[in-house]
Design a protein around this motif. Structure first.
Motif, short mmCIF file in Angstrom:
data_model
loop_
_atom_site.label_atom_id
_atom_site.label_comp_id
_atom_site.label_asym_id
_atom_site.label_seq_id
_atom_site.Cartn_x
_atom_site.Cartn_y
_atom_site.Cartn_z
N LEU A 17 -101.15 -21.07 -13.74
CA LEU A 17 -99.68 -21.07 -13.68
C LEU A 17 -99.20 -20.29 -12.46
CD1 LEU A 17 -97.50 -22.26 -15.60
CD2 LEU A 17 -97.42 -20.03 -16.72
N SER A 18 -98.58 -20.96 -11.51
CA SER A 18 -98.05 -20.28 -10.33
C SER A 18 -96.77 -19.55 -10.69
CB SER A 18 -97.77 -21.29 -9.21
OG SER A 18 -96.67 -22.12 -9.57
N ILE A 19 -96.32 -18.66 -9.82
CA ILE A 19 -95.09 -17.92 -10.09
C ILE A 19 -93.90 -18.88 -10.14
CG2 ILE A 19 -94.73 -17.39 -7.64
CD1 ILE A 19 -93.76 -15.19 -10.67
N GLU A 20 -93.93 -19.92 -9.30
CA GLU A 20 -92.84 -20.90 -9.32
C GLU A 20 -92.82 -21.65 -10.66
OE1 GLU A 20 -93.91 -20.17 -5.06
OE2 GLU A 20 -95.06 -20.64 -6.88
N GLU A 21 -93.99 -22.01 -11.17
CA GLU A 21 -94.07 -22.71 -12.44
C GLU A 21 -93.66 -21.80 -13.60
OE1 GLU A 21 -97.67 -25.90 -11.48
OE2 GLU A 21 -98.15 -23.82 -11.98
N LEU A 22 -94.04 -20.54 -13.51
CA LEU A 22 -93.68 -19.58 -14.55
C LEU A 22 -92.16 -19.38 -14.60
CD1 LEU A 22 -94.52 -17.48 -16.67
CD2 LEU A 22 -94.81 -15.82 -14.80
N ILE A 23 -91.56 -19.27 -13.45
CA ILE A 23 -90.10 -19.11 -13.38
C ILE A 23 -89.41 -20.34 -13.95
CG2 ILE A 23 -88.12 -18.97 -11.82
CD1 ILE A 23 -89.80 -17.12 -10.04
N PHE A 24 -89.87 -21.52 -13.57
CA PHE A 24 -89.23 -22.74 -14.08
C PHE A 24 -89.38 -22.84 -15.60
CE2 PHE A 24 -89.10 -27.15 -15.43
CZ PHE A 24 -87.87 -27.53 -14.93
N ALA A 25 -90.57 -22.51 -16.12
CA ALA A 25 -90.80 -22.57 -17.57
C ALA A 25 -89.86 -21.62 -18.30
CB ALA A 25 -92.25 -22.23 -17.88
N SER A 26 -89.58 -20.47 -17.69
CA SER A 26 -88.66 -19.51 -18.30
C SER A 26 -87.23 -20.01 -18.29
CB SER A 26 -88.75 -18.16 -17.57
OG SER A 26 -90.07 -17.66 -17.59
N CYS A 27 -86.86 -20.70 -17.22
CA CYS A 27 -85.50 -21.23 -17.10
C CYS A 27 -85.30 -22.43 -18.02
CB CYS A 27 -85.22 -21.66 -15.65
SG CYS A 27 -85.18 -20.30 -14.47
N ARG A 28 -86.32 -23.26 -18.15
CA ARG A 28 -86.24 -24.44 -19.00
C ARG A 28 -86.31 -24.08 -20.47
NH1 ARG A 28 -91.45 -26.47 -18.97
NH2 ARG A 28 -91.54 -25.13 -20.80
N GLY A 29 -87.13 -23.06 -20.78
CA GLY A 29 -87.28 -22.62 -22.16
C GLY A 29 -88.25 -23.46 -22.95
N GLY A 30 -88.40 -23.07 -24.21
CA GLY A 30 -89.37 -23.74 -25.07
C GLY A 30 -88.75 -24.78 -25.98
N TRP A 31 -87.76 -25.51 -25.48
CA TRP A 31 -87.07 -26.53 -26.28
C TRP A 31 -87.83 -27.85 -26.16
CZ3 TRP A 31 -83.87 -23.55 -28.78
CH2 TRP A 31 -83.37 -22.41 -28.14
N PRO A 32 -88.40 -28.35 -27.24
CA PRO A 32 -89.25 -29.55 -27.17
C PRO A 32 -88.59 -30.74 -26.47
CG PRO A 32 -89.44 -28.55 -29.33
CD PRO A 32 -88.34 -27.81 -28.61
N ASP A 33 -87.30 -30.95 -26.70
CA ASP A 33 -86.64 -32.11 -26.11
C ASP A 33 -86.63 -32.05 -24.59
OD1 ASP A 33 -85.14 -34.58 -26.37
OD2 ASP A 33 -83.39 -33.45 -25.70
N SER A 34 -86.64 -30.84 -24.03
CA SER A 34 -86.60 -30.73 -22.57
C SER A 34 -87.88 -31.28 -21.94
CB SER A 34 -86.39 -29.27 -22.14
OG SER A 34 -87.50 -28.48 -22.49
N LEU A 35 -88.98 -31.20 -22.67
CA LEU A 35 -90.25 -31.69 -22.13
C LEU A 35 -90.29 -33.21 -22.03
CD1 LEU A 35 -92.76 -29.35 -23.98
CD2 LEU A 35 -91.81 -29.08 -21.70
N ASN A 36 -89.38 -33.87 -22.73
CA ASN A 36 -89.34 -35.32 -22.70
C ASN A 36 -88.41 -35.86 -21.61
OD1 ASN A 36 -91.04 -35.73 -25.04
ND2 ASN A 36 -89.33 -34.98 -26.27
N LYS A 37 -87.73 -34.96 -20.91
CA LYS A 37 -86.84 -35.38 -19.83
C LYS A 37 -87.64 -35.64 -18.56
CE LYS A 37 -83.34 -34.62 -22.56
NZ LYS A 37 -82.68 -35.76 -23.24
N LYS A 38 -87.20 -36.61 -17.77
CA LYS A 38 -87.97 -37.04 -16.61
C LYS A 38 -87.79 -36.15 -15.39
CE LYS A 38 -88.16 -41.93 -17.97
NZ LYS A 38 -87.82 -43.32 -17.59
N THR A 39 -86.63 -35.52 -15.28
CA THR A 39 -86.37 -34.71 -14.10
C THR A 39 -86.19 -33.24 -14.48
OG1 THR A 39 -83.95 -34.93 -14.21
CG2 THR A 39 -85.19 -36.67 -13.06
N LYS A 40 -86.43 -32.37 -13.53
CA LYS A 40 -86.24 -30.94 -13.78
C LYS A 40 -84.77 -30.62 -14.06
CE LYS A 40 -90.24 -29.06 -11.35
NZ LYS A 40 -90.72 -28.12 -10.31
N LYS A 41 -83.89 -31.32 -13.40
CA LYS A 41 -82.45 -31.11 -13.62
C LYS A 41 -82.09 -31.43 -15.06
CE LYS A 41 -77.87 -32.33 -11.83
NZ LYS A 41 -77.13 -33.13 -10.81
N ALA A 42 -82.65 -32.52 -15.58
CA ALA A 42 -82.38 -32.91 -16.96
C ALA A 42 -83.00 -31.91 -17.94
CB ALA A 42 -82.92 -34.31 -17.22
#
Length: 429
Positions: free
Chosen positions: A164-189
């Motif tokens: 896990l890179s620092i960029e990926e870690l930061i994004f995961a923290s911003c996106r959170g652990g909401w299951p529905d977000s993992l089904n979205k196609k774009t990072k913005k979504a």
């Protein structure tokens, strides 16, 4: 296309408990995956929020609640708190049938106990579900299990690597652990999911939780102040002062009613102080540490982005601590792990005391980068020595820590010469 189900830590626990007791109630924040997980274990489903049937269900619950329980078991009753009478109906059914694995109840708010007649003790078991940990979202490789460290404190962890890179870690923290977000196609979504979650909390949920109308802007201002003080010991007075800068007439009772509503919605997740009866009780800080159920809530409230946090790692350090607390709580769920912190007026501290039901515990610090590891290790060792001295000299009734660890956003796991374990968050499960 059918969405792929990602297994949750709570799955094995739910399966096990259904073989032990008549009913399970799964509580937790909206959108954390309670219903989807419960559906993996249920053989029939009643969804009280079904727009076509909700009114009929609620009317039937007033007349004959037992009719809503009819169906193949385990029967899932989703958002059961819409008809609190179902709690007593389930308890009564479990008594009459005298079987296990009959019902799974899910709910996004904790129910006022005045609305139910009996506690359900011995018949209904409560599980708290949280947003996904990094291991559940498949971002941590899970090569080191927290429970293995308790069971084998001397296990060799040297060289275990996080991808896990620092960029990926930061994004995961911003996106959170909401299951529905993992089904979205774009990072913005993906990032929009938590933004929408916060809007829903402020605009409607905080009022519908108990039927008390609350000002959405006051709720947002309160939460923004909480976010600014995340992972700190900020007092309620500090939060109230922030709110009064915009709303001069907010009273303490009003403030605490808002906090109660947010707690019932599982938005706030404050960390209590750990008081092991060492030194003087007056020397130990006792104020709760401000945290959210998921770090992404703070990010959304403060209007931060992965890009801005990459250049503000000081702020991200506080977000990172919230992330670590979320994940450690999830990883220790199977044996009812509890999180606390320790801090005294002499400067000794541990960001996290992870203690298990059997009395074992670990002293843990959270440090994003390597430049703070030395000071953190020094603090942990001093606290460890203090505990051991009190055990030896004053015979206090407490075990020695199982292990000392610093959880980082780095790449490599290893054990220092002084015994302190360095654990990247991206290798834990």
């Amino acid at each position: 296309m059918k969405k792929r189900y990602l297994k949750r830590v709570i799955d094995d626990i739910l399966k096990e408990r259904l073989e032990m007791i008549g009913a399970i109630v799964i509580e937790g924040p909206k959108w954390c995956g309670k219903t989807t997980t419960a559906e993996q274990h249920a053989k029939s489903i009643l969804k009280l929020q079904d727009p076509d049937k909700s009114k009929s269900y609620l009317k039937l619950s007033e007349v004959k609640p037992s009719a809503l329980l009819e169906g193949e078991t385990p029967r899932l009753i989703d958002e059961w708190q819409m008809a609190p009478v179902l709690w007593d109906a389930v308890r009564n059914s479990v008594d009459n049938l005298n079987e296990v694995g009959l019902y799974i109840l899910t709910g996004s708010t904790s129910v006022n106990e005045n609305e139910i007649m009996h506690s359900g003790t011995g018949r209904i078991h409560k599980l708290i579900m949280r947003p996904m940990s990094l291991f559940e979202s498949e971002e941590s490789n899970g090569k080191i299990a927290i429970m293995d460290l308790f069971n084998s404190p001397n296990m060799d962890i040297n060289g275990v690597k996080s991808e896990l890179s620092i960029e990926e870690l930061i994004f995961a923290s911003c996106r959170g652990g909401w299951p529905d977000s993992l089904n979205k196609k774009t990072k913005k979504a993906q990032l929009f999911v938590v933004s929408n979650y916060v809007d829903n909390i402020c605009e409607s949920d905080v009022s519908t939780v108990d039927g008390v109308k609350r000002d959405p802007q006051r709720v947002r201002t309160l939460l923004q102040s909480y976010a600014r003080n995340i992972s700190t010991l900020a007092s309620d007075e500090t939060i109230i002062k922030d709110i009064r800068a915009n709303f001069t007439n907010i009273s303490k009772p009003t403030y605490y009613s808002y906090i109660d509503a947010l707690n019932r919605l599982f938005v706030i997740n404050n960390v209590p102080a750990w008081n092991p009866n060492i030194r003087s009780a007056t020397a130990i800080r006792s104020r709760a540490k401000k945290e959210f159920i998921d770090p992404s809530i703070a990010v959304a409230l403060l209007g931060l982005t992965p890009e801005t946090l990459l250049y503000d790692l000081n702020t991200f350090g506080f977000i990172f601590e919230n992330l670590c607390i979320r994940d450690l709580t999830v990883y220790s769920t199977s044996i009812d792990g509890k999180i606390a912190y320790y801090r005294d007026k002499y400067g000794l501290e541990a960001d996290c005391i992870l203690h298990l039901k059997d009395g074992r515990y670990a002293l843990i610090e959270f440090k994003l980068g390597s430049n703070e590891i030395e000071k953190a290790a020094e603090n942990l060792i001093k606290l460890d020595n203090l505990i051991k001295q009190n055990i030896r000299d004053y015979k206090i009734n407490i075990k020695e820590p199982s292990f000392l660890a610093i959880i980082t956003g780095g790449e490599l796991a290893y054990t220092r010469a002084d015994g302190v374990k360095i654990l990247p968050i991206g290798v834990l499960r």
